[in-house]
Design an enzyme around this catalytic site. Structure first.
Site: not given
Ligand code: XIL
Length: 459
Positions: A162, A204, A241, A268, A270
């Site tokens: 990020e 990422n 996401h 990641e 969802d």
């Molecule tokens: C999130 C986790 O799922 C949570 O448990 C934590 O509180 C915050 O981080 N982008 C990412 C992940 O790269 O590491 C994040 O994970 C979600 C967003």
């Protein structure tokens, strides 16, 4: 299962074989038997993986572990390998929770994505207040120590997470790491490569799913630049996401990154929603990945809806709170099976290559080449040691440093001296180098790298 021309011929072939022994009744059974019945196995048919983010705290939950063991063949630690978790106090490392996840995965024959070595978020408190060269050194040290600790166990590292800004700028996000200098990302990648040469190194990010987004374009330009200049990068992670809908140009994004010569992974995933609408969105994401040869795997960010980091109402995962398969699960399984054991429909080509010519040092000899990352007041040198026309059983590399330059740490080598002529020798695992093959080590120093020219000899 959606029958493509290729999968039809596969089914017919298998059915013919069985028909001769057991008769036509076997046809239906054969049709479904050609489809794998778990996410991991169906992805594996086309050479891909299907992973999940895992929380160490849930490894005692038998429903959760049952689903993990059965369905997934790649694991990401949800929080346990982040900077705050692995280096809670400066130079004091903590791997117990990361190890629980890694050990569980490896014992089950699953692979591990490392997440993440450098991020503006979830930094330990001591790092949050740091800046400048002290922070740069701390970052390099962190990457070195964590990637070295897990060396040999990680399929791919999210080296940097990020680092680009949201909105229309297409530029970097402001952070304490960014303020150490724009080259911090490439320093992170070079450091990670030296610490774990066997891991794929990924960048990422989120909101980089639509090809039209300025942020996607910014990341694309960085990857293009890294490939052109030989900065080690192997993959791009699209966090993905999603709300309820998927960008229409998502597959274009995957395809365009792949053409740069990097793997693309959905890291990641969802997607909010429920029922047929959610299933359709999951199907589209899966189809976009399997359509591109270098889209090598998909990871969902949790297992059951109740394990998700998102608002409970989003119910964004593939299993409900009781561990039952949702319609989205079946949509994913079908789309993975449709990709089958055949080649993906789109092939990509690597567009960049770099060639280095070094003089053959002859039998028993070796060469050393340095690649440097410098900033105001210091540098990281990654040194590549290449055996000549016979194998090495040990090597020694000397560098003459300008006056005022001091080595502060090194990795994948032993060192004697810190100033003047400094000599590095192999450690136990990288002394044997086959003829023509290479190993890498590195070091960090304060001062200048001017005129740095390593010389190699066999020992
Ligand atoms: C999130 C986790 O799922 C949570 O448990 C934590 O509180 C915050 O981080 N982008 C990412 C992940 O790269 O590491 C994040 O994970 C979600 C967003």
């Amino acid at each position: 299962m959606k029958l493509t021309a290729k999968s039809v011929s596969r089914v017919v072939l298998a059915a013919t074989l069985i028909a001769t022994t057991t008769g036509g009744v076997a046809f239906l059974a054969t049709t479904s038997a050609s489809a794998a019945s778990t996410l991991g196995a169906s992805a594996a048919q086309s050479g891909r993986y299907y992973g999940a983010a895992v929380a160490a705290g849930r490894l005692g939950d038998s429903t959760y572990v049952g689903l993990l063991n059965r369905e997934f063949d790649m694991v990401t630690a949800e929080n346990e390998m982040k900077m705050d978790a692995t280096e809670p106090n400066q130079n004091q490392f903590s791997f117990a929770n990361g190890d629980r996840i890694v050990n569980h995965a490896l014992a089950q024959g699953k692979r591990v994505r490392g997440h993440t070595l450098a991020w503006h978020s979830q930094q330990p408190r001591w790092m949050q207040g740091m800046e400048g060269s002290a922070l740069r050194s701390a970052l390099v040290n962190h990457i070195n120590r964590v990637a070295s600790y897990y060396r040999g166990k990680i399929y791919a590292w999210d080296v940097v997470n990020e680092a680009f800004a949201d909105g229309g700028s297409g530029g970097r996000r402001d952070s304490n790491l960014q303020r150490t200098g724009n080259d911090w990302i490439e320093v992170a990648f070079r450091t990670a490569r030296a610490a774990d040469p066997g891991a794929k190194l990924c960048y990422n990010d989120y909101n980089t799913d639509s090809w039209a987004a300025a942020k996607t374009q910014g990341v694309y330009r960085m990857v293009q630049d890294f490939k052109a200049r030989g900065v080690p990068i192997d993959c791009v992670g699209l966090q993905s996401h999603f709300g309820t809908s998927i960008p229409g140009d998502y597959q274009t994004t995957i395809q365009r990154f792949a053409v740069l010569g990097v793997d693309v992974q959905i890291t990641e995933l969802d997607i909010a929603g429920s029922g047929a609408q959610q299933a359709d969105s999951y199907r589209r994401v899966t189809q976009a990945c399997v359509a591109v040869a270098r889209c090598t795997g998909i990871t969902v960010w949790g297992i059951r809806d109740t394990d998700s980091w998102r608002y409970p109402g989003d119910s964004p995962l593939l299993f409900d709170g009781s561990g039952n398969k949702k319609p989205a699960y079946n949509a994913v399984l079908d789309a993975l099976n449709a990709a089958g054991p055949t080649n993906p429909t789109t092939t990509t080509t690597t567009t960049t290559s770099t060639t280095t010519t070094t003089q053959d040092p002859g039998p028993g000899g070796c060469t050393a080449t340095a690649s440097l990352n410098t900033w105001n007041g210091g540098f990281v040198a990654n040194i590549k040691v290449t055996a000549g026309s016979s194998a090495l059983n040990g090597w020694s590399v000397s560098v003459s440093l300008p006056s005022g330059t001091t080595v502060t740490n090194q990795w994948s080598a032993n060192r004697s001296g810190t100033t003047g002529t400094v000599t590095f020798t192999n450690v136990d695992y990288n002394g044997s180098v086959a003829a023509g093959q290479s190993v890498e080590f590195g070091f960090q120093a304060t001062g200048s790298a001017t005129g740095l020219s390593p010389t190699c000899s066999a020992r």
